[in-house]
Design an enzyme around this catalytic site. Structure first.
Site, PDB file in Angstrom:
ATOM      1  N   GLU A 177      -6.315 -18.646  61.915  1.00 27.92           N
ATOM      2  CA  GLU A 177      -7.476 -17.862  61.480  1.00 27.92           C
ATOM      3  C   GLU A 177      -7.054 -16.518  60.905  1.00 27.92           C
ATOM      4  OE1 GLU A 177      -9.568 -20.577  64.461  1.00 27.92           O
ATOM      5  OE2 GLU A 177      -7.844 -19.237  64.692  1.00 27.92           O
ATOM      6  N   THR A 178      -7.855 -16.052  59.961  1.00 25.45           N
ATOM      7  CA  THR A 178      -7.753 -14.707  59.402  1.00 25.45           C
ATOM      8  C   THR A 178      -9.131 -14.073  59.479  1.00 25.45           C
ATOM      9  OG1 THR A 178      -5.954 -15.333  57.891  1.00 25.45           O
ATOM     10  CG2 THR A 178      -7.196 -13.342  57.351  1.00 25.45           C
TER      11      THR A 178
END
Length: 296
Positions: free
Chosen positions: A44-45
């Site tokens: 995830e970002t």
């Protein structure tokens, strides 16, 4: 544009779950955020925006698309914003409110006397369950395991969600846990269009401790070393099957050992009058890198 990377659900570098955070993401389009998430190629970002109704608005992207809620991005982002002084830590416990796709997510930030910080989220919605699951034979084939590896007396296969759905599958041994490997062809047939396409397998390791693994082919995540959203769903599942009508339980969940990125997750569930009222998941984080992304 400034970014940071962190390891989440750990207090050691190069373990836990990797996370990229852009603490001031104003002006970025959805298309650019998705491309950045693909560029970093972490599970995830996170992109942080100011918000009128809460403290911050978080948009969370996997390499495969945007998701409405995730645990380690929420935990890690709260830790980073606290370290950057984006909100004050005037006491040992400070609450910060994030708006995410699933709704508002409260996070407690704990600071002890020596300045050490750890963070704990409260699940944004009560757990949902789905009991009409694929047969164990299909699930064993999907995990490249034998049917006996799924034969566990004390636990059942069940779908659960506190914002992101997972299929929870108990295994008979740590040896089976280490051997598990997703067969994508079987996954596409059995789970691709299922209510909970993401797979969380687990084994009890003590009275209040478990070890798990998470696979999410639908999100282009081969395996995740620490999954807070799965831990919230798992805590709801465990609370559901506690025989007491009321109580508060805490579990320690290890994940990521098979990937060489050991993680530790703390999960808490509160039940009153047979109803699960509250689920919390927390852990530590460390900052690994900081830098600038050149957009032009």
């Amino acid at each position: 544009m400034k970014f940071y990377t962190l390891d989440v659900f750990t207090n050691q570098l190069f373990s836990g779950n990797q996370l990229a955070v852009f603490p001031e993401a104003a002006g970025l389009t959805t298309e650019i955020m998705q491309k950045i998430a693909i560029e970093f190629n972490f599970s995830e970002t996170v992109f942080v925006f100011d918000d009128e109704d809460t403290d911050f608005y978080l948009r969370i992207f996997t390499p495969g698309g945007e998701i409405p809620f995730a645990g380690h991005p929420t935990i890690g982002t709260a830790f980073l914003l606290a370290k950057l002084g984006k909100f004050s830590l005037d006491s040992e416990e400070t609450e910060v409110m994030f708006r995410e796709g699933v709704g508002n997510v409260p996070v407690m930030v704990f600071k002890n006397e020596d300045g050490k910080i750890w963070t704990q989220l409260k699940a944004p919605c009560p757990p949902e369950f789905y009991t009409d699951c694929p047969c164990k034979k299909d699930l064993a084939q999907m995990l490249s395991l034998d049917l006996d590896d799924l034969m566990v007396d004390n636990f059942v296969v069940e779908g659960a969600s506190c914002g992101l759905p997972f299929l929870l599958i108990p295994l008979a041994s740590l040896e089976a846990l280490s051997r598990a490997k997703i067969n994508l062809g079987v996954w596409q047939r059995v789970l691709k269009d299922f209510w909970s396409p993401h797979v969380y397998i687990f084994v009890p390791t003590g009275k209040d401790s478990f070890q798990g693994r998470m696979f999410a082919p639908a999100l282009n995540i081969t395996e995740d070393p620490a999954t807070g959203s799965a831990a919230t769903a798992f805590a709801g599942y465990l609370a559901k099957y506690q025989s007491e009508s009321e109580g508060c339980w805490r579990w320690d969940i290890a994940q990521g050992l098979e990937m060489g990125r050991p993680s530790q997750i703390r999960a808490i569930a509160l039940k009153q009058n047979h109803i699960i009222k509250e689920i919390k998941v927390g852990g530590e984080s460390v900052i690994v890198t900081e830098g600038d992304l050149k957009l032009n």
